[in-house]
Scaffold this active site. Structure first.
Site, PDB file in Angstrom:
ATOM      1  CB  THR A 104      39.535  42.274  38.559  1.00  0.00           C
ATOM      2  OG1 THR A 104      41.040  42.024  39.102  1.00  0.00           O
ATOM      3  CG2 THR A 104      39.394  42.404  37.243  1.00  0.00           C
ATOM      4  CE  LYS A 117      43.142  41.574  36.746  1.00  0.00           C
ATOM      5  NZ  LYS A 117      43.876  40.829  37.679  1.00  0.00           N
ATOM      6  CE  LYS A 139      35.665  39.636  39.714  1.00  0.00           C
ATOM      7  NZ  LYS A 139      37.134  40.206  40.082  1.00  0.00           N
TER       8      LYS A 139
END
Ligand code: NAP
Length: 296
Positions: free
Chosen positions: A99, A174, A243
């Site tokens: 990701t 995502k 993150k």
């Protein structure tokens, strides 16, 4: 088994080790590289070829798959001198399943194109359970003919595989997934904080609401680990969700879209990281709300 036979697999952590194992089971010839070699040991014992660098792992492969940690790790393995883009053979497919940032995905796509390489961004959702059971959802960005060629590889790893559009579209999808997930996770943790404050037995509350219309995978597959079993081992680390939400925050600002719930959850995760819980699973959000104890 497709015409693609040889796979270089980089990043054998919680997700990658299980995914590389499935590719070996499916008959692909798998070479592996990871920053910490011990995390690839089980795969090496099963017959995976160990490589000393990411670049070495890319040489001569039909497909190179990466699932590392942060966008900076992705840039390093792909774009540094002697890295994947420098080393892969012409015509190879480069698949980043980390990701990561959509901007980094576009940068890699362009660098790869210039060398006659086919790069796609293909991040996943489904957690450690989805990686173990090969039931991941995979969001793919890049050229559609690359997506078509890679489908037999993706089908070994996941069940719901969707082409989302041009380079970066997989990562953008995502991040949308993570925005929804963050709200569900924090909302469920907040419900148990309320239950505790109201003097209820949280396990009894869980038994009831986890079967009703407020239930979610975040509640039953993730929070339950901490709530019912005091288990804070990572399936998906707090620092990785932070993150993802930071990428969401940055890109949303550039799109002119306000995301108030993302902002709140990101703040909660940053606090957990500061308190030393960053490498725990995201169920540690219960600690932010004081539902679970600090001693684990
Ligand atoms: P992880 O256990 O930390 O695995 C990442 C692996 O990549 C680690 O073993 C790490 O090496 C290695 N690595 C990092 N940078 C590297 C580099 N520059 N060169 C070589 N190897 C490098 O994390 P994970 O849970 O598998 O997650 C991996 C990625 O997938 C993250 O971006 C995460 O956000 C995403 N993701 C995770 C989940 C989940 O539920 N776990 C679900 C979907 C997506 P070291 O062992 O030395 O740290």
């Amino acid at each position: 088994m497709s015409e693609l036979k040889k796979i270089g697999f980089i990043g054998t952590g919680i997700m990658g080790a299980a995914m590389a194992g499935h590719l070996m089971d499916a008959g692909f010839e798998v070479s592996v590289y990871n920053r910490t070699k011990s995390k690839a040991q089980k795969l090496i014992e099963r017959g995976a070829r160990w490589c000393e660098t990411a670049g070495d792992c890319a040489k001569g492969q039909d497909v190179v798959i990466t699932i590392v940690g942060y966008p900076k790790d992705v840039e390093q393995v792909y774009l540094s001198e002697g890295g994947i883009v420098d080393s892969a053979k012409a015509g190879a497919f480069l698949v980043d399943m980390t990701t990561s940032s959509p901007i980094v995905a576009e940068k890699i796509y362009n660098a790869a194109k210039a060398k006659n390489l086919n790069a796609v961004d293909a991040p996943v959702t489904g957690g450690d359970t989805g990686a173990k059971n090969a039931t991941l959802t995979i969001f793919v960005g890049g050229d559609e003919n690359s997506f078509d060629a890679l489908k037999p590889v993706f089908e070994v790893l996941g069940k719901n595989i969707v082409y989302e559009g041009s380079a970066g579209a997989g990562q953008k999808t995502k991040i949308a997934n993570q925005i929804a997930l963050a709200g569900a996770l924090a909302g469920a943790a907040e419900a148990f904080a309320y239950a505790k404050a109201a003097g209820l037995d949280v396990e009894k509350v869980y038994a009831a609401i986890s079967k009703g219309s407020a239930s979610s995978i975040q509640m039953t597959d993730i929070l339950s680990r901490g709530l019912l079993n005091n288990n804070f081992n990572p399936g998906f680390m707090v620092k990785h969700l932070a993150k993802d939400l930071a990428i969401g925050n940055e890109t949303a600002t550039s799109y002119g879209q306000a995301l108030p719930i993302l902002g709140i959850v990101l703040h909660e995760l940053r606090k957990l990281e500061k308190d030393g819980n960053g490498a725990e699973g995201t169920q540690a959000i219960l600690k932010y709300y004081g539902v679970a104890s600090e001693e684990t």
